[in-house]
Design a protein around this motif. Structure first.
Motif, PDB file in Angstrom:
ATOM      1  N   VAL A   1      -1.583   6.729  -1.246  1.00  7.84           N
ATOM      2  CA  VAL A   1      -0.975   6.628   0.004  1.00  7.84           C
ATOM      3  C   VAL A   1      -1.819   6.600   1.006  1.00  7.84           C
ATOM      4  O   VAL A   1      -1.826   6.006   2.177  1.00  7.84           O
TER       5      VAL A   1
ATOM      6  N   LEU B   1      -2.973   3.208   1.607  1.00 11.26           N
ATOM      7  CA  LEU B   1      -1.762   2.172   2.143  1.00 11.26           C
ATOM      8  C   LEU B   1      -1.696   2.691   3.712  1.00 11.26           C
ATOM      9  O   LEU B   1      -1.492   1.632   4.527  1.00 11.26           O
TER      10      LEU B   1
ATOM     11  N   LEU C   1       6.513   3.200  -3.537  1.00 12.99           N
ATOM     12  CA  LEU C   1       5.554   2.371  -2.264  1.00 12.99           C
ATOM     13  C   LEU C   1       5.839   1.096  -2.571  1.00 12.99           C
ATOM     14  O   LEU C   1       5.517   0.510  -1.318  1.00 12.99           O
ATOM     15  N   THR C   2       5.830   0.400  -3.492  1.00 14.96           N
ATOM     16  CA  THR C   2       5.881  -0.888  -3.638  1.00 14.96           C
ATOM     17  C   THR C   2       7.284  -1.343  -2.702  1.00 14.96           C
ATOM     18  O   THR C   2       7.132  -2.157  -2.120  1.00 14.96           O
TER      19      THR C   2
ATOM     20  N   GLY D   1       4.270  -1.509   0.082  1.00 12.97           N
ATOM     21  CA  GLY D   1       2.999  -1.128  -0.293  1.00 12.97           C
ATOM     22  C   GLY D   1       2.131  -2.372  -1.219  1.00 12.97           C
ATOM     23  O   GLY D   1       2.987  -2.850  -2.172  1.00 12.97           O
TER      24      GLY D   1
ATOM     25  N   VAL E   1      -5.266  -0.755  -4.724  1.00 11.19           N
ATOM     26  CA  VAL E   1      -4.257  -0.537  -3.573  1.00 11.19           C
ATOM     27  C   VAL E   1      -4.988  -1.084  -2.222  1.00 11.19           C
ATOM     28  O   VAL E   1      -6.022  -0.779  -2.112  1.00 11.19           O
TER      29      VAL E   1
ATOM     30  N   SER F   1      -4.464  -1.459   2.219  1.00 15.57           N
ATOM     31  CA  SER F   1      -3.403  -0.915   3.413  1.00 15.57           C
ATOM     32  C   SER F   1      -2.327  -1.877   3.622  1.00 15.57           C
ATOM     33  O   SER F   1      -2.538  -3.165   3.430  1.00 15.57           O
ATOM     34  N   SER F   2      -1.035  -1.593   3.849  1.00  9.04           N
ATOM     35  CA  SER F   2       0.129  -2.111   4.021  1.00  9.04           C
ATOM     36  C   SER F   2       0.983  -1.568   5.157  1.00  9.04           C
ATOM     37  O   SER F   2       0.913  -0.483   5.607  1.00  9.04           O
TER      38      SER F   2
ATOM     39  N   LEU G   1       4.249  -0.446   5.971  1.00 10.68           N
ATOM     40  CA  LEU G   1       5.305   0.263   5.074  1.00 10.68           C
ATOM     41  C   LEU G   1       6.718   0.268   5.984  1.00 10.68           C
ATOM     42  O   LEU G   1       6.491   0.244   7.375  1.00 10.68           O
TER      43      LEU G   1
ATOM     44  N   ALA H   1       3.999   9.042   3.670  1.00  6.88           N
ATOM     45  CA  ALA H   1       4.114   7.223   4.020  1.00  6.88           C
ATOM     46  C   ALA H   1       5.468   7.135   4.896  1.00  6.88           C
ATOM     47  O   ALA H   1       5.406   6.146   5.583  1.00  6.88           O
TER      48      ALA H   1
END
Ligand code: S3P
Length: 428
Positions: free
Chosen positions: A242, A245, A270-271, A275, A295, A297-298, A300, A323
């Motif tokens: 997290v 992400l 998370l996906t 993520g 992993v 960063s994305s 969310l 998250a």
């Protein structure tokens, strides 16, 4: 009382390993002690919870050598444990207390289990009721609902038990008692909980059969010592997943993490939130699947979480909530009433702490509704003595607009003694 202040981070970068899986570490001591011959354990988690289990088995006459790297357990066979001279203190560890209750119910001696002020408030009827059906004699405060528990070991009979909760602690306590029972013992669950007991019992040669909804064990079967390599704990990795992400510009490789499908709910959640998590180098060790997790960063987005997914991510909701708070849109968690009886009431604690960070959270009986806001305010919050509440808020602080202070952080040592130095190592 210890407290810690985390600064907002610019990125989370690097390559790390997380400590050994807590659930598997407990079971390695328990099953290794009951097996005949030597069990070697590598990657054992030296957190306070697991050290409580280790001390409990030493107090029952099991020799466990620890050279700092490897544990060598001189297994004593099914009937080799000795009556402990004193009360067994499980500290904060629900797994130690509930699994030991099942195991001790079938011994030929008397024992008493206690724990810290948090554990002494947690429900124990969920293990004591089925154990009493098997013939166990167990006394505790509040009719057996609360520790300290006094266990008068004796003969048990196998039962077929339909558990009202999806709980690996309940399932494992009954399976452990089942080893000491006449005939077969069957446990069925409403949703599948983590299956580390089933896998490790099979690895040690117990007569156990896994069904679609639970497991069946035969009583009286001796086990043989084995080598166990404990994988990294996905519940500890979750904090770093997290962190990477939610902090823009991050890339982190977490090596050697256990990815047992009964535990990977966090990756699925998370996906589904958007993520970017890749499982690399998938392999097996001591009957458990393992992978490296990459992993990045994305951005969310909020999702709905309920049903089967809940037990597969049961320990991860404090950090899932972080998250969700940083995601776009609403995240709804349902069917997670079990969170109210963890180390603390994790629904109430998470809601209170997120509100302190400026997030809109609605508590429901069995979950919460979090309206993501893309940022957190710096704040001062309390862990309520719960390691995962403390670590989750410190992770949130990495993406906050100003420093975040968490008080009562000593509890982090129950599962992840090196969490703070590792966080400092990866935070830029
Ligand atoms: C555990 C089972 C889970 C989990 C706990 C460890 C185990 O508890 O929350 O941290 O090792 O069996 P429940 O069985 O109460 O769900």
């Amino acid at each position: 009382m210890e407290s810690y202040t985390v600064q907002p981070a610019k990125a989370i970068m690097g390559e790390i390993s997380v400590p050994g899986d807590k659930s598997i570490s407990h079971r390695s001591i328990m099953f290794g002690s009951l097996a005949r011959g030597t069990t070697i354990v590598r990657g054992f988690l030296r957190g306070e919870d697991n050290m409580a289990t280790l001390a409990a088995f030493r107090s029952m006459g099991v020799e466990i050598a620890d050279d700092g790297e490897t544990l060598t357990i001189a297994g004593r066979g099914l009937h080799g444990l000795r009556e402990p001279e004193d009360v067994i203190d499980c500290g904060n560890s629900g797994t130690s207390m509930r699994l030991l209750t099942g195991l001790l119910a079938g011994q030929r001696f008397f024992s008493v289990l206690t724990g810290d002020k948090y554990l002494r408030k947690r429900p124990m009827k969920r293990v004591i009721s089925p154990l009493r059906e098997m013939g166990a004699v167990i006394h505790g405060r509040d009719g057996g609902e609360k520790a300290p528990l006094a266990i008068v070991g004796g003969r048990l009979a196998g039962i077929s038990y339909l558990s009202p909760v999806a709980s690996a602690q309940v399932k494992s306590a009954i399976l452990l008692a089942g080893i000491y029972s006449d005939g077969e013992t069957t446990v069925t669950e409403p949703h599948r909980s983590r299956d580390h007991s089933e896998r490790m019992l099979a690895h040690f040669g117990a007569h156990i059969r896994v069904t679609d909804t639970g497991a069946v064990i035969s009583g009286g079967c001796e086990m043989e010592g084995r080598e166990i390599l404990v994988p990294g704990d996905i519940s500890s990795a979750a904090f770093f997943l997290v962190a990477a992400l939610i902090v823009p510009g991050s890339e982190l490789l977490i090596k050697g993490v256990g990815v047992n499908p009964t535990r990977t709910g966090i990756i699925d959640i998370l996906t589904a939130m958007g993520g970017d998590i890749q499982l690399l180098n998938q392999r097996a060790c001591s009957g458990e699947p393992v992978a490296d997790l990459l992993v990045r960063s994305s951005s969310l987005k909020g999702i709905e979480i309920s049903g089967d997914l809940v037990p597969r991510a049961i320990d991860e909701f404090p950090v899932v909530a972080i998250a969700a708070a940083l995601a776009e849109g609403v995240t709804t968690v349902r069917d997670a009433g079990e969170l109210r009886v963890k180390e603390t009431d994790r629904i109430a604690a998470t809601a209170a702490n997120l509100r302190a960070a400026g997030v809109r959270v609605e508590e429901t009986g069995d979950g919460m509704i979090i309206t993501g806001r893309g940022t957190l305010d710096g704040c001062v919050v309390d862990s309520r003595g719960d390691h995962r509440i403390a670590m989750a808020m410190l992770v949130g602080g990495l993406a906050a607009s100003s420093p975040t202070t968490v008080s009562d952080t000593g509890c982090i040592a129950t599962s992840f003694p090196r969490f703070l130095p590792l966080l400092q190592e990866v935070a830029r």
